[in-house]
Enzyme design. Structure first.
Site, PDB file in Angstrom:
ATOM      1  N   GLY A 141       0.822  -1.225   0.000  1.00  0.00           N
ATOM      2  CA  GLY A 141       0.000   0.000   0.000  1.00  0.00           C
ATOM      3  C   GLY A 141       0.843   1.258   0.000  1.00  0.00           C
ATOM      4  O   GLY A 141       0.528   2.233   0.674  1.00  0.00           O
TER       5      GLY A 141
ATOM      6  N   ALA B 225       2.759   2.762  -5.332  1.00  0.00           N
ATOM      7  CA  ALA B 225       2.464   1.810  -6.410  1.00  0.00           C
ATOM      8  C   ALA B 225       1.155   1.081  -6.138  1.00  0.00           C
ATOM      9  O   ALA B 225       0.287   0.976  -7.017  1.00  0.00           O
ATOM     10  CB  ALA B 225       3.610   0.816  -6.555  1.00  0.00           C
TER      11      ALA B 225
ATOM     12  N   VAL C 256       9.221   8.215   0.431  1.00  0.00           N
ATOM     13  CA  VAL C 256       9.830   9.274  -0.388  1.00  0.00           C
ATOM     14  C   VAL C 256       9.231   9.160  -1.797  1.00  0.00           C
ATOM     15  O   VAL C 256       8.487   8.236  -2.079  1.00  0.00           O
ATOM     16  CB  VAL C 256      11.373   9.178  -0.452  1.00  0.00           C
ATOM     17  CG1 VAL C 256      12.021   9.785   0.750  1.00  0.00           C
ATOM     18  CG2 VAL C 256      11.818   7.744  -0.651  1.00  0.00           C
TER      19      VAL C 256
ATOM     20  N   ALA D 146       8.586  14.086  -6.332  1.00  0.00           N
ATOM     21  CA  ALA D 146       8.595  14.877  -7.565  1.00  0.00           C
ATOM     22  C   ALA D 146       8.152  13.998  -8.725  1.00  0.00           C
ATOM     23  O   ALA D 146       8.424  12.797  -8.748  1.00  0.00           O
ATOM     24  CB  ALA D 146       9.992  15.421  -7.829  1.00  0.00           C
TER      25      ALA D 146
ATOM     26  N   LYS E 294       5.682  21.858 -10.611  1.00  0.00           N
ATOM     27  CA  LYS E 294       7.086  21.661 -10.998  1.00  0.00           C
ATOM     28  C   LYS E 294       7.234  21.975 -12.487  1.00  0.00           C
ATOM     29  O   LYS E 294       6.522  21.387 -13.313  1.00  0.00           O
ATOM     30  CB  LYS E 294       7.481  20.197 -10.720  1.00  0.00           C
ATOM     31  CG  LYS E 294       8.869  19.834 -11.218  1.00  0.00           C
ATOM     32  CD  LYS E 294       9.196  18.377 -10.917  1.00  0.00           C
ATOM     33  CE  LYS E 294      10.462  17.938 -11.624  1.00  0.00           C
ATOM     34  NZ  LYS E 294      10.682  16.490 -11.586  1.00  0.00           N
TER      35      LYS E 294
ATOM     36  N   PRO F 175      14.038  21.936 -18.417  1.00  0.00           N
ATOM     37  CA  PRO F 175      12.617  22.306 -18.299  1.00  0.00           C
ATOM     38  C   PRO F 175      11.691  21.244 -18.888  1.00  0.00           C
ATOM     39  O   PRO F 175      12.112  20.446 -19.719  1.00  0.00           O
ATOM     40  CB  PRO F 175      12.543  23.581 -19.159  1.00  0.00           C
ATOM     41  CG  PRO F 175      13.590  23.378 -20.211  1.00  0.00           C
ATOM     42  CD  PRO F 175      14.662  22.484 -19.629  1.00  0.00           C
TER      43      PRO F 175
ATOM     44  N   LEU G  18       8.751  -0.102  -6.810  1.00  0.00           N
ATOM     45  CA  LEU G  18      10.098  -0.515  -6.416  1.00  0.00           C
ATOM     46  C   LEU G  18      10.273  -2.030  -6.537  1.00  0.00           C
ATOM     47  O   LEU G  18      11.390  -2.513  -6.713  1.00  0.00           O
ATOM     48  CB  LEU G  18      10.390  -0.034  -4.997  1.00  0.00           C
ATOM     49  CG  LEU G  18      10.324   1.501  -4.829  1.00  0.00           C
ATOM     50  CD1 LEU G  18      10.411   1.897  -3.367  1.00  0.00           C
ATOM     51  CD2 LEU G  18      11.421   2.191  -5.635  1.00  0.00           C
TER      52      LEU G  18
ATOM     53  N   ILE H 275       7.586   7.184 -10.270  1.00  0.00           N
ATOM     54  CA  ILE H 275       6.117   7.193 -10.248  1.00  0.00           C
ATOM     55  C   ILE H 275       5.602   7.071 -11.682  1.00  0.00           C
ATOM     56  O   ILE H 275       4.595   6.427 -11.945  1.00  0.00           O
ATOM     57  CB  ILE H 275       5.589   8.452  -9.514  1.00  0.00           C
ATOM     58  CG1 ILE H 275       5.970   8.354  -8.025  1.00  0.00           C
ATOM     59  CG2 ILE H 275       4.081   8.604  -9.685  1.00  0.00           C
ATOM     60  CD1 ILE H 275       5.692   9.588  -7.194  1.00  0.00           C
TER      61      ILE H 275
HETATM   62  C1  LIG Z   1      15.599   8.186  -2.067  1.00  0.00           C
HETATM   63  C2  LIG Z   1      14.429   8.026  -2.977  1.00  0.00           C
HETATM   64  C3  LIG Z   1      13.873   9.147  -3.583  1.00  0.00           C
HETATM   65  C4  LIG Z   1      12.803   9.013  -4.466  1.00  0.00           C
HETATM   66  N1  LIG Z   1      12.304  10.103  -5.094  1.00  0.00           N
HETATM   67  C5  LIG Z   1      11.362   9.944  -6.049  1.00  0.00           C
HETATM   68  C6  LIG Z   1      10.842  11.054  -6.743  1.00  0.00           C
HETATM   69  O1  LIG Z   1      11.172  12.203  -6.484  1.00  0.00           O
HETATM   70  N2  LIG Z   1       9.927  10.816  -7.720  1.00  0.00           N
HETATM   71  C7  LIG Z   1       9.494   9.564  -8.026  1.00  0.00           C
HETATM   72  O2  LIG Z   1       8.702   9.402  -8.955  1.00  0.00           O
HETATM   73  N3  LIG Z   1       9.927   8.507  -7.321  1.00  0.00           N
HETATM   74  C8  LIG Z   1      10.833   8.661  -6.363  1.00  0.00           C
HETATM   75  N4  LIG Z   1      11.275   7.579  -5.660  1.00  0.00           N
HETATM   76  C9  LIG Z   1      10.629   6.283  -5.879  1.00  0.00           C
HETATM   77  C10 LIG Z   1       9.300   6.236  -5.142  1.00  0.00           C
HETATM   78  O3  LIG Z   1       9.523   6.454  -3.781  1.00  0.00           O
HETATM   79  C11 LIG Z   1       8.633   4.911  -5.328  1.00  0.00           C
HETATM   80  O4  LIG Z   1       8.566   4.613  -6.690  1.00  0.00           O
HETATM   81  C12 LIG Z   1       7.237   4.939  -4.804  1.00  0.00           C
HETATM   82  O5  LIG Z   1       7.195   5.410  -3.502  1.00  0.00           O
HETATM   83  C13 LIG Z   1       6.612   3.577  -4.857  1.00  0.00           C
HETATM   84  O6  LIG Z   1       7.029   2.790  -3.816  1.00  0.00           O
HETATM   85  P1  LIG Z   1       6.332   1.383  -3.693  1.00  0.00           P
HETATM   86  O7  LIG Z   1       4.874   1.588  -3.494  1.00  0.00           O
HETATM   87  O8  LIG Z   1       6.770   0.549  -4.818  1.00  0.00           O
HETATM   88  O9  LIG Z   1       7.002   0.760  -2.382  1.00  0.00           O
HETATM   89  P2  LIG Z   1       6.819   1.112  -0.827  1.00  0.00           P
HETATM   90  O10 LIG Z   1       6.483   2.513  -0.579  1.00  0.00           O
HETATM   91  O11 LIG Z   1       8.029   0.553  -0.165  1.00  0.00           O
HETATM   92  O12 LIG Z   1       5.556   0.248  -0.386  1.00  0.00           O
HETATM   93  C14 LIG Z   1       5.648  -1.129  -0.149  1.00  0.00           C
HETATM   94  C15 LIG Z   1       4.349  -1.619   0.461  1.00  0.00           C
HETATM   95  O13 LIG Z   1       4.408  -3.031   0.600  1.00  0.00           O
HETATM   96  C16 LIG Z   1       4.005  -3.380   1.894  1.00  0.00           C
HETATM   97  N5  LIG Z   1       4.641  -4.651   2.282  1.00  0.00           N
HETATM   98  C17 LIG Z   1       5.938  -5.005   2.124  1.00  0.00           C
HETATM   99  N6  LIG Z   1       6.129  -6.237   2.642  1.00  0.00           N
HETATM  100  C18 LIG Z   1       4.925  -6.650   3.111  1.00  0.00           C
HETATM  101  C19 LIG Z   1       4.474  -7.820   3.777  1.00  0.00           C
HETATM  102  N7  LIG Z   1       5.293  -8.838   4.105  1.00  0.00           N
HETATM  103  N8  LIG Z   1       3.173  -7.903   4.144  1.00  0.00           N
HETATM  104  C20 LIG Z   1       2.304  -6.884   3.856  1.00  0.00           C
HETATM  105  N9  LIG Z   1       2.678  -5.758   3.236  1.00  0.00           N
HETATM  106  C21 LIG Z   1       3.974  -5.645   2.877  1.00  0.00           C
HETATM  107  C22 LIG Z   1       4.443  -2.217   2.761  1.00  0.00           C
HETATM  108  O14 LIG Z   1       3.751  -2.187   3.974  1.00  0.00           O
HETATM  109  C23 LIG Z   1       4.085  -1.046   1.851  1.00  0.00           C
HETATM  110  O15 LIG Z   1       2.707  -0.768   1.999  1.00  0.00           O
HETATM  111  C24 LIG Z   1      12.290   7.711  -4.742  1.00  0.00           C
HETATM  112  C25 LIG Z   1      12.824   6.598  -4.092  1.00  0.00           C
HETATM  113  C26 LIG Z   1      13.881   6.740  -3.226  1.00  0.00           C
HETATM  114  C27 LIG Z   1      14.441   5.520  -2.557  1.00  0.00           C
END
Ligand SMILES: Cc1cc2nc3c(=O)[nH]c(=O)nc-3n(C[C@H](O)[C@H](O)[C@H](O)COP(=O)(O)OP(=O)(O)OC[C@H]3O[C@@H](n4cnc5c(N)ncnc54)[C@H](O)[C@@H]3O)c2cc1C
Length: 506
Positions: free
Chosen positions: A14, A17, A49, A52, A80, A98, A335, A348
Site C-alpha cells: 500500500g 504503487a 519518499v 517529484a 514543478k 525544463p 520498487l 512514479i
Molecule cells: C531516495 C528516494 C527518492 C525518491 N524520489 C522519487 C521522486 O522524487 N519521484 C518519483 O517518482 N519517485 C521517487 N522515488 C521512488 C518512489 O519512492 C517509489 O517509486 C514509490 O514510492 C513507490 O514505492 P512502492 O509503493 O513501490 O514501495 P513502498 O512505498 O516501499 O511500499 C511497499 C508496500 O508493501 C508493503 N509490504 C511489504 N512487505 C509486506 C508484507 N510482508 N506484508 C504486507 N505488506 C507488505 C508495505 O507495507 C508497503 O505498503 C524515490 C525513491 C527513493 C528511494
C-alpha cells in the site's frame, strides 16, 4: 464476465504503487463479481519518499478522474516546471532541464540547431531563455497553459511535487470509495500451485489467507512475490549508476516554494531539494563505495537552508530492473519491479506506465504468454531508455574533484547511450526512438547544460538566412519573457487554486 475472466485481483503493498494500481483497476476494471483486495502492513510501512513527478501524471489523474486542484490541496502539492542542476558539468555551473520544448522549429529545422548555429555567429544567452517553463521558473511564476497553441504560454509544461505519504492516503480514499477492500497485516507466506507455478494465495501473520488469480506485487524493494517467492532475478545497473544509498530529511520552508526541483551535485552523489506547501523535502543520494553513512548525513545536514523537522532517514537500493516485470500471474509495479534512481523523478511515471500497459494487455485466467512477453518487452524498453538518460548526467561531467566523479567521467556507458553521444558530438543530432520518454529538448538541455557542445553545425540550419534565424530567436525570447513577467507568482497561484486547508495534517 466470461468463464476465463479474472475475478480476484490481489494487490500486495500500500505504497504509491499499490494505491495507484488500486485506483486505476477499480475505475477501469470494475464489473459485478470482480474483487480487488489490497494488503498492506502498517508495521513495515512504506518507503515514504518520492515527491517529484513528470508531466505525464496528468494523464493518470485524467484516467482516474482525479481533480488536479483537489489532489494538490490534499497532498500539500506544488507545481514543478523542471529541474535546476547545480555543479554537475563543473562546480560553479548551473543549468535548467525544463518540461516542454525550447522555442519553435523553423523550416523543419529543430530549434536547438538554429540556436547552435546562431551561437556561432554571436554570443547568446543560455538556451533556457527559450523555454517557457524555464523562464517562468527563473521568476518563480506559474500559470496553467491555455489551449490556444499560438500563445507562448501554451508551451509551458508542468508536473507536481507532493507529500508521498499524503498521496498514498489520498489515493486510498478514492480506491476504497470505488470498492477496493483493504486488509491490514503482514504477509508471512505465499502459496504457489505445484503444477502451474502460479501464486494462488498469500497468508497473513494472523492466519488469514487471501486467494487470487492475478497478483500485483507492490511490496517495495524486496519484491515479496516476484523475487522472494519466484526468484525472477534482477539486472544490476550499478556499474553505470553507482549511487546506492539515500538519506532524507524534511525542513521548514525558508521562503515561498519555488516551482522546480534543485539537484546539486555533491562529492559522491547529489542532493535534492523539493519545495512543498508545508515543508521542503531534502535528501542526499550517494555511492556507499565512495562515502560512509555518517559522512553522508553530515554532508546533507550541513547543506540545508533551514532546520530539520525530523531525524534523517536512511535508505538503500540497487539501481536496476527486475528481469521480468510480469512473471507467471504476478505483475510487479513500483520498487518491486526495479529502481533507476530518483534524479529525473521517473519512478512514479514507471508505476503509471506499468498500470497503463497492464490495462492495455489485461490477461484472463489463461495468461497468454503473448500478452506477458509484450508487456515485459515494453517495460524493458522504457526502463532502459530512462536508464540511459540518467547515466548521461553522470557521464557528461568534467568534474575531477573526487574519486566518485572521476569514476563517472571515465566509466563505459551502454552502447545505446554511446552512439547517442557520438551523434550529438558531431553535429548536434538527437533522435527520439520508439516510445522513448525523454524527448529532444530534454537531451539538449542536459548535453548543453553539462558543456558538451557539438563540433560542427547542422547543414540544414546553416542554409537558412542568418537574419531570419536571428530575428526569429529574438522574437521568441522576448515573447517568453514578456509572458512570464505577466504570470502570477507560484505562491499566489497555489493560494488561489489549490492551497491545503489550514488545518491539514502536516
Ligand atoms: C531516495 C528516494 C527518492 C525518491 N524520489 C522519487 C521522486 O522524487 N519521484 C518519483 O517518482 N519517485 C521517487 N522515488 C521512488 C518512489 O519512492 C517509489 O517509486 C514509490 O514510492 C513507490 O514505492 P512502492 O509503493 O513501490 O514501495 P513502498 O512505498 O516501499 O511500499 C511497499 C508496500 O508493501 C508493503 N509490504 C511489504 N512487505 C509486506 C508484507 N510482508 N506484508 C504486507 N505488506 C507488505 C508495505 O507495507 C508497503 O505498503 C524515490 C525513491 C527513493 C528511494
Amino acid at each position: 464476465m466470461n468463464d476465463h475472466a479474472i475475478r480476484r485481483i490481489v494487490i500486495v503493498g500500500g505504497g504509491t504503487a499499490g494505491w495507484m494500481a488500486a485506483v486505476a483497476f477499480s475505475r477501469r476494471l470494475a464489473v459485478a463479481g470482480r474483487e480487488i483486495t489490497l494488503v498492506e502492513s502498517d508495521e513495515i510501512g512504506t518507503v515514504g519518499v518520492g515527491e517529484a513527478t513528470i508531466p505525464h501524471l496528468a494523464a493518470f489523474n485524467d484516467m482516474a478522474g482525479i481533480n488536479e486542484d483537489e489532489f494538490l490541496a490534499a497532498c500539500q502539492g506544488t507545481f514543478k516546471l523542471g529541474i535546476e542542476f547545480v555543479d554537475w558539468g563543473e562546480t560553479g555551473e548551473r543549468y535548467f532541464h525544463p518540461f516542454g520544448p525550447h522555442g519553435h522549429d523553423l523550416r523543419g529545422v529543430h530549434f536547438h540547431q538554429l540556436y547552435l548555429t546562431e551561437a556561432q555567429r554571436r554570443p547568446l544567452p543560455d538556451i533556457r531563455e527559450w523555454s517557457m517553463s524555464a523562464v517562468a521558473a527563473s521568476l518563480d511564476r506559474f500559470a496553467r497553459p491555455p489551449p490556444d497553441a499560438r500563445l507562448p504560454l501554451s508551451q509551458l509544461a508542468y508536473a507536481f511535487h507532493f507529500d508521498a505519504s499524503l498521496y498514498a492516503r489520498f489515493l486510498r480514499g478514492r480506491a476504497e470509495a470505488q470498492g477496493v477492500s483493504r486488509m491490514e497485516g503482514k504477509i508471512v507466506d505465499v502459496q504457489v500451485d505445484d503444477v502451474s507455478c502460479y501464486v494462488t494465495s498469500v497468508t497473513l501473520a494472523d492466519g488469514r489467507s487471501i486467494e487470487g488469480e492475478l497478483f500485483i506485487d507492490c511490496s517495495g524493494f524486496r519484491g515479496l512475490l516476484i523475487e522472494e517467492k519466484m526468484g525472477t532475478g534482477y539486472e544490476d545497473w550499478s556499474r553505470w549508476l553507482p549511487c546506492d544509498r539515500a538519506v532524507a530529511v524534511p525542513t521548514s520552508l525558508a521562503r515561498p516554494p519555488e516551482p522546480y526541483v534543485r539537484c546539486t551535485a555533491r562529492s559522491a552523489g547529489w542532493q535534492w531539494r523539493i519545495p512543498l506547501q508545508h515543508r521542503m523535502g531534502n535528501g542526499l543520494v550517494y555511492s556507499s563505495a565512495h562515502l560512509g553513512r555518517e559522512k553522508a548525513e553530515e554532508e546533507l545536514l550541513s547543506n540545508l537552508e533551514s532546520d530539520p523537522k525530523a531525524p534523517p532517514r536512511h535508505l538503500s537500493f540497487t539501481a536496476g530492473r527486475r528481469k521480468l516485470a510480469w512473471n507467471a500471474n504476478v505483475v510487479s509495479l513500483g520498487l518491486a519491479s526495479g529502481f533507476i534512481e530518483p534524479l529525473e523523478s521517473t519512478s512514479i511515471h514507471l508505476i503509471q506506465m506499468g498500470i497503463t500497459k497492464l490495462l492495455a494487455l489485461f490477461p484472463d485466467k489463461r495468461f497468454s504468454h503473448v500478452e506477458r512477453d509484450e508487456y515485459n518487452r515494453q517495460v524493458q524498453d522504457l526502463t532502459e531508455d530512462i536508464r540511459d538518460f540518467i547515466i548521461l548526467h553522470y557521464k557528461a561531467t568534467r568534474r575531477s574533484d573526487s574519486e566518485f566523479w572521476n569514476y563517472c567521467r571515465t566509466m563505459d556507458v551502454p552502447d545505446s547511450l554511446a552512439s547517442k553521444l557520438e551523434l550529438w558530438r558531431t553535429k548536434g543530432r538527437v533522435f527520439r526512438e520508439g516510445r522513448e520518454l525523454f524527448a529532444t529538448p530534454s537531451w539538449v538541455a542536459v548535453l548543453l547544460g553539462q558543456g558538451i557542445v557539438p563540433e560542427e553545425q547542422e547543414p540544414t540550419a546553416e542554409a537558412i538566412d542568418p537574419a531570419l534565424i536571428s530575428d526569429a530567436l529574438e522574437k521568441m525570447r522576448l515573447s517568453y519573457r514578456h509572458m512570464a513577467e505577466h504570470m502570477p507568482t507560484h505562491a499566489d497561484f497555489i493560494k488561489q487554486a489549490c492551497a491545503a486547508p489550514a488545518d491539514a495534517v502536516p
